[in-house]
Design a protein around this motif. Structure first.
Motif, PDB file in Angstrom:
ATOM      1  N   THR A  79     -23.121 -42.580 -41.335  1.00 17.90           N
ATOM      2  CA  THR A  79     -23.104 -42.353 -39.888  1.00 17.90           C
ATOM      3  C   THR A  79     -22.004 -41.382 -39.482  1.00 17.90           C
ATOM      4  N   LYS A  80     -20.804 -41.599 -40.006  1.00 17.64           N
ATOM      5  CA  LYS A  80     -19.671 -40.754 -39.625  1.00 17.64           C
ATOM      6  C   LYS A  80     -19.826 -39.326 -40.132  1.00 17.64           C
ATOM      7  N   ALA A  81     -20.466 -39.165 -41.270  1.00 24.22           N
ATOM      8  CA  ALA A  81     -20.682 -37.808 -41.782  1.00 24.22           C
ATOM      9  C   ALA A  81     -21.564 -36.998 -40.832  1.00 24.22           C
ATOM     10  N   ASN A 122     -11.868 -35.518 -40.308  1.00 21.35           N
ATOM     11  CA  ASN A 122     -13.028 -36.256 -40.804  1.00 21.35           C
ATOM     12  C   ASN A 122     -12.777 -36.880 -42.170  1.00 21.35           C
ATOM     13  N   GLY A 123     -11.874 -36.248 -42.960  1.00 23.70           N
ATOM     14  CA  GLY A 123     -11.555 -36.840 -44.263  1.00 23.70           C
ATOM     15  C   GLY A 123     -10.946 -38.214 -44.112  1.00 23.70           C
ATOM     16  N   ILE A 124      -9.914 -38.308 -43.258  1.00 19.96           N
ATOM     17  CA  ILE A 124      -9.297 -39.619 -43.021  1.00 19.96           C
ATOM     18  C   ILE A 124     -10.254 -40.525 -42.271  1.00 19.96           C
ATOM     19  N   ASN A 125     -11.143 -39.918 -41.461  1.00 18.14           N
ATOM     20  CA  ASN A 125     -12.130 -40.726 -40.751  1.00 18.14           C
ATOM     21  C   ASN A 125     -13.085 -41.405 -41.728  1.00 18.14           C
ATOM     22  N   MET A 126     -13.476 -40.676 -42.777  1.00 16.23           N
ATOM     23  CA  MET A 126     -14.344 -41.259 -43.793  1.00 16.23           C
ATOM     24  C   MET A 126     -13.618 -42.350 -44.565  1.00 16.23           C
ATOM     25  N   LEU A 127     -12.352 -42.076 -44.903  1.00 13.80           N
ATOM     26  CA  LEU A 127     -11.556 -43.096 -45.590  1.00 13.80           C
ATOM     27  C   LEU A 127     -11.351 -44.326 -44.713  1.00 13.80           C
ATOM     28  N   ARG A 128     -11.323 -44.089 -43.394  1.00 17.91           N
ATOM     29  CA  ARG A 128     -11.145 -45.205 -42.462  1.00 17.91           C
ATOM     30  C   ARG A 128     -12.434 -45.994 -42.270  1.00 17.91           C
ATOM     31  N   ILE A 129     -13.537 -45.272 -42.100  1.00 12.90           N
ATOM     32  CA  ILE A 129     -14.758 -45.959 -41.697  1.00 12.90           C
ATOM     33  C   ILE A 129     -15.375 -46.758 -42.835  1.00 12.90           C
TER      34      ILE A 129
END
Length: 364
Positions: A79-81, A122-129
């Motif tokens: 979803t986040k991607a 978005n990199g940290i967002n992916m690691l977060r999500i």
């Protein structure tokens, strides 16, 4: 005779203490035959067997809770991607950076940072999500199942009672919604576990010049406030998460159940999951959005040199500067992000559950 006896005793003594060979002599019927077919291990030989990691992993993956956590992680990542640009615009508008409308924010980001700027952080967002969504959806399923089981058990047995003089109090769980409790627990647990990643993501998104990379962001935030700086805004986050998460999961499960009952069907198809998930996200976001504004102000307030001391002060500051409508600044961008995000998340989550958990015991 005496001489022979003494001679035998002398030979015996010689055999024990002097003639070693005579001691080792055995009759033929008592001799041990050597079996060349039997291999005797050497005293120094070490025998070890490595554990069967493959079997252990397969057993681990058979656990229902593990597959639910994995389904949540995969759904969140996918979803986040897809929706990273909307997350970037939403964050900028909520904290008051740049343009005040959606199209202006898009153009502004592209002009300043190029198309890559829409995926800033978005990199940290992916690691977060990935851990956040796994913990949130996994906790929701576990708590909902535990609460439902407890309610069924207490309905079959006599509820616990407390006698205080003439007053008798009975404790019943029938009035509690397992879905609401599970939704609240999911939001709180995931927030406590992954809040530092949310802080890092917002810093990278809002001020990419100050925090150009993840390592620099971690170093600067730690120097500014230590470990506590990674939990900036945790109080309003938890307060805001309770109504949002409770309403979000309650709305989706309730709409899903009523819709399936009205259509006499067991489960939703993919478009129906998308629509109901989007509606649940819209409702929950609208109810809790002022608290979301206060939370973002506290988390990134230090970047502008003014950080409200607490959530009430942040809300008062917004009202004083922008009026009541300021509490819903960025609400349109938030709904633009939350609605497709919620719908797509539920669609991906249910799809992965169908793959990893093909058997669904019991009614919906």
């Amino acid at each position: 005779m005496d001489f022979e006896t003494q001679t035998q005793k002398k030979k015996y003594r010689a055999g024990v203490f002097g003639d070693i060979y005579s001691v080792m002599m055995l009759p033929k019927e008592l001799e041990i035959e050597k079996d060349v077919s039997v291999s005797v291990p050497s005293p120094l030989e070490l025998r070890s067997q490595l554990p069967d990691f493959k079997a252990a992993f397969q057993d681990f993956m058979k656990v229902r809770e593990v597959r639910e956590f994995l389904s949540g992680a995969l759904a969140g990542a996918m979803t986040k991607a897809v929706l990273a640009p909307l997350e970037t615009i939403r964050t900028r508008m909520v904290v008051g950076v740049g343009s005040k409308n959606i199209s202006g924010s898009f153009i502004e980001v592209i002009e300043q940072q190029g198309w890559q700027g829409l995926w800033a952080g978005n990199g940290i967002n992916m690691l977060r999500i990935i851990p956040t969504q796994a913990i949130e959806l996994g906790t929701f399923e576990c708590v909902k199942r535990a609460m439902t089981t407890a309610q069924e058990k207490w309905s079959q047995e006599e509820c616990p009672k407390v006698q205080i003089g003439p007053l008798s109090l009975s404790f019943s769980l029938s009035w509690i919604s397992p879905v609401a409790v599970a939704g609240a627990a999911a939001g709180v647990v995931s927030t406590l576990a992954c809040h530092p990643l949310e802080v890092l993501k917002d810093r990278l998104t809002v001020s990419h010049d100050v925090y150009p990379s993840l390592s620099i962001a971690i170093s600067k935030i730690y120097k500014e406030g230590g470990i506590g700086a990674f939990y900036a805004g945790i109080s309003p986050t938890l307060i805001g998460m309770l109504p949002y998460s409770t309403c979000y999961y309650f709305m989706y499960e309730t709409l899903k159940k009523k819709y399936c009952n009205s259509k006499n069907k067991r489960s939703l198809n993919r478009p129906e999951m998308l629509a109901l998930g989007a509606l649940a996200g819209f409702t929950a976001s609208t109810i809790s959005f002022p608290l979301e504004v206060a939370r973002k102000r506290l988390m990134v307030g230090a970047l502008q040199g003014k950080c409200p001391p607490h959530m009430a002060a942040a809300l008062a500051e917004v009202i004083r500067e922008e009026g009541l409508m300021g509490l819903y600044r960025g609400w349109g961008a938030s709904c633009l992000k939350v609605m497709p995000s919620s719908g797509i998340t539920w669609m991906f989550y249910e799809a992965w559950k169908d793959i990893l958990l093909p058997l669904k015991p019991g009614p919906i």
